[in-house]
Design an enzyme around this catalytic site. Structure first.
Site, PDB file in Angstrom:
ATOM      1  CG  HIS A   1      -1.072  -3.231   3.074  1.00  0.00           C
ATOM      2  ND1 HIS A   1      -0.345  -2.241   2.183  1.00  0.00           N
ATOM      3  CD2 HIS A   1      -1.147  -2.324   3.852  1.00  0.00           C
ATOM      4  CE1 HIS A   1      -1.079  -1.265   1.957  1.00  0.00           C
ATOM      5  NE2 HIS A   1      -1.788  -0.734   3.590  1.00  0.00           N
ATOM      6  CD  GLU A   2      -2.616  -3.317   6.716  1.00  0.00           C
ATOM      7  OE1 GLU A   2      -2.501  -2.085   8.139  1.00  0.00           O
ATOM      8  OE2 GLU A   2      -3.339  -3.022   6.235  1.00  0.00           O
TER       9      GLU A   2
ATOM     10  CG  HIS B   1       1.427   0.247   7.180  1.00  0.00           C
ATOM     11  ND1 HIS B   1       1.465   1.090   6.460  1.00  0.00           N
ATOM     12  CD2 HIS B   1       0.077  -0.061   6.499  1.00  0.00           C
ATOM     13  CE1 HIS B   1       0.753   2.007   5.899  1.00  0.00           C
ATOM     14  NE2 HIS B   1      -0.674   0.621   5.595  1.00  0.00           N
TER      15      HIS B   1
ATOM     16  CD  GLU C   1      -1.007   2.765   1.520  1.00  0.00           C
ATOM     17  OE1 GLU C   1      -0.944   2.817   3.368  1.00  0.00           O
ATOM     18  OE2 GLU C   1      -1.423   2.057   0.907  1.00  0.00           O
TER      19      GLU C   1
END
Lengths: 489, 489
Positions: A250-251, A254, A280
């Site tokens: 997830h990070e 980003h 997102e």
């Protein structure tokens, strides 16, 4: 522009340091440093000379990215000067009191003690929305902070449609037996090995470790000073390593976005994300659409086994795939799976909208929350600590932020559908651990453009389609239909 | 004052980050950030309004520490505004070219290619000294930067006396057999265990880990944002763990000083070290006077053995003590022992002084260097890479810094002599690993005062004695007499 951007980067780095490296007793002096830098920033940003310069440049014959920089900076500055200093200070004070009250209220499961704070923040945000200006819908003015260009009138029917499609899917899945997750929950997973595998994942997804790093923090986050300095964090739970792995993906998603802005945008107002929802979409794309796919685990299961030979003995990619796609209505948003997750968001969106429109009183929030949980997810929070008090956002007065999570999911499905068309061997590549083609396509179509275009326009350019719920709903059915043996009505 | 102090702290943190955490590709953007913050700092620091305020406060009836803050800030500001912008820029440019030239020259052992750079920097520093002003001795003006209040006329005879005492001691020791160091050099020492023991040392010397941290970097250093945020680094060599241990004690000594400034001095010009020499006295005190003592290793040898049971099997505290006090004339300053170290410094001091006074040409530096090495240490560098080119300082144009190292050694011996008088059980405490009494005495007598008094005055208050070479020379003979079986003539 360069000076202000540098100041922002430094503030970002100090905030990262605060969450990862700073010794505990330095908290107060860090607050002083941040306050000094922030007031220097605001002083420079509100100098009248800056307005003159921006006015001179507006409409000038400039390259596209410079026009965008002038546009973005002008917008931000116009909004900033509209808010009276009195309101800025009142908001800051109300937030800081509300966060402390929220921590206590959540612990004591006592909404009543928090209610006056949320009521005050709502009033102040309404006042702020009026100061910014709107055409009758205050929520629009708040939304603009996180999702420039997006309107409530666009979101409301879109989200209602999504809800109508999600509720029956969740109900169908809930009637089926859950996947076998005993190999996860029945074992202890060494933190060091989790960390090593997380770094492999990050490199595997082509995150440039020479232009970023990963550390540990209480709550995972990503922060970027610029394309050459992107800092991610994750957390390790010894009872469930997939928490660390998916937060890394997830990070990392980003992070790839942050590393991908065109270098020519550096230190201008055209670098950075086009919106929080688009940001997102990049994290969700890697975490869910790629990271929770079967081809992904066909590549990574053997690698995971080298780190955890005993625990992973005899665990097939298919078994991992089923386990990490466990869907179940639950109380807590941040622990929700990708199917039920959006119902948590839509609930918050509708409550925020009703609050902002004056159709709902803060006193009635718990009842409205619980009623909607029953309707959409079929469960009732046993107390407000696991219900209306679970998120920190409202104690910051952050009304208007939640929709960006669902917009991210919608964008991610639409973007991946286009990537699949453009890259016929995408899933074969993923199965071989080869992520660069997808990363390159994303960089070309999305990342490099930074904030030159508004998010919705950029996604339209990349996908050729208007924002809609279909790609996301199609994706869910295609994946969860076979997994749970359910089919579309 | 608060804003400027915060800016300085932030610049310090970014520099720490650069050496420890920053991903390599961020170097250029970090330079931009630092340059932005530095120019903001200089802009604010040179505002005429600040001079008015300082003038108003000078001579006002203020508490002692506020008078010191006004005095220190006024001095720094007066010096800053005396240097024309043209010279500031020329110096910065010359330094940056010289550092690159020095790296090449050192690698190629080619002083000739570096000579024009050092000549230019010398000229610029002479010009800067004249701009600052002096009473005929340019070196004084440079010294003032690092050692406020200190004068060349005070240092020259002091250092000459020191040299006269050191040379015979070194000669006497060099005629004796060296200690047995085979247990160090004949083994490989795990980096992880070195790290764990270093942290134990740091805690053992009462460094507050809640108000600081230790990390790794290429060259050990200490940097402090303030008393609650002190950052130390060390380096690990698997072939010699004492490099990490003594650099931990050295930087830890700096760190205890930084953690010990009185809280009421926070964010003013009265916090921070009274001089670089006094700062160095604190690092040397812990590294050498305490850390290279027998009582210290009587406590720490068993603890070291728990980390390295095989290597340390049968190694007594006395053996460690002898090994870590190995004295031998050598070429490289940073690797020199505590006896020969000051001869390296005195050489540099005398050469700098001759250069600054126009009595020595930069062209003649290598010959002068080598001749003095022969005289004082009895060895000749095989090439300039291990001679006149070994230090980075002159490529920064840092003439006047070297004396602070020797001043640190002199101060440290004088300070410890007073601590021994005040704390009769000091060495018994050290033998039991109990460092708090010494730390408390140092904090009361030295640390807490920050820059309220000039270094020499503060040491005089703490020790009751004028700065002299005797305590240091006495310390050396008392220690190395028995170790090497030599006695004072």
């Amino acid at each position: 522009m360069h000076e202000l951007r540098d100041l922002s980067s430094v503030i970002g780095l100090l905030t990262w340091d605060q969450e990862t490296m700073m010794p505990p007793r330095a908290a107060e002096s860090r607050a002083e440093q941040l306050s000094t830098l922030q007031s220097m920033y605001h002083q420079r940003f509100s100098e009248p000379r800056l307005e003159e310069l921006l006015n001179t440049l507006t409409g000038a014959d400039l390259p596209e990215e410079q026009r965008a920089a002038v546009r973005n900076m002008s917008t931000e500055r116009r909004r900033a000067v509209k808010i009276p200093l009195r309101l800025v200070k009142e908001l800051a004070q109300a937030q800081s009191l509300a966060v402390e009250a929220w921590k206590e209220a959540r612990k004591n499961r006592d909404f009543k003690s928090f209610e006056p704070h949320v009521a005050r923040l709502l009033r102040l945000r309404q006042e702020q929305a009026d100061a910014w200006g709107h055409t009758g819908e205050r929520y629009d003015a708040l939304l603009e902070t996180y999702e420039p260009g997006m309107k409530t009138a666009r979101l409301e029917p879109l989200f209602e449609k999504l809800r109508a499609q999600l509720v029956p899917l969740v109900k169908a899945i809930a009637a089926r037996p859950p996947p076998d997750r005993a190999f996860i929950t029945g074992n202890t997973w060494s933190g060091d090995a989790q960390w090593a595998f997380s770094l492999e994942l990050l490199k595997g997804m082509t995150f440039d470790m020479d232009a970023g790093r990963q550390d540990r923090s209480a709550h995972p986050f990503s922060s970027g000073a610029n394309i050459h300095d992107v800092r991610l964090t994750t957390r390790i739970h010894e009872d469930n390593p997939f928490s660390a792995f998916f937060s890394t993906l997830h990070e990392g998603g980003h992070g790839l976005y942050e590393q991908g802005f065109a270098p020519k945008l550096h230190r201008t107002w055209a670098t950075g994300a086009a919106s929080m929802g688009l940001h997102e979409s990049q994290s969700r794309l890697w975490e869910n659409l790629v990271g929770r796919s079967l081809p992904f685990w066909q590549h990574w299961t053997p690698k995971l086994r080298t780190h955890f030979p005993k625990v992973m003995e005899g665990v097939s990619p298919e078994k991992v795939y089923a386990a990490v796609n466990h869907v179940e209505p639950s109380l807590i948003r941040v622990e929700a799976d990708e199917v039920t997750y959006n119902l948590h968001i839509l609930l918050r969106f509708n409550l925020e909208l009703a609050l902002m429109r004056g159709k709902l009183s803060t006193r009635d929030l718990p009842e409205a929350w619980n009623e909607r949980m029953r309707q959409d997810l079929g469960i009732t929070p046993p107390h407000d600590g696991d219900g209306v008090l679970q998120d920190i956002h409202w104690s910051w007065g952050e009304f208007g932020y939640f929709p960006t999570y669902t917009l991210g999911n919608l964008y991610s499905a639409s973007i991946l559908r286009s990537a699949e068309k453009a890259l016929p061997s995408l899933w074969q590549n993923v199965r071989q651990g080869e992520m660069k083609p997808l990363r390159e396509w994303l960089r070309t179509e999305i990342h490099q453009h930074g904030f030159v275009y508004y998010a919705e326009d950029l996604v339209k350019r990349a996908t050729g389609a208007e924002l809609s719920v279909e790609p996301f709903i199609d994706y869910l059915w295609q994946k969860y239909g076979p997994l749970y043996n359910v089919s579309r009505a």
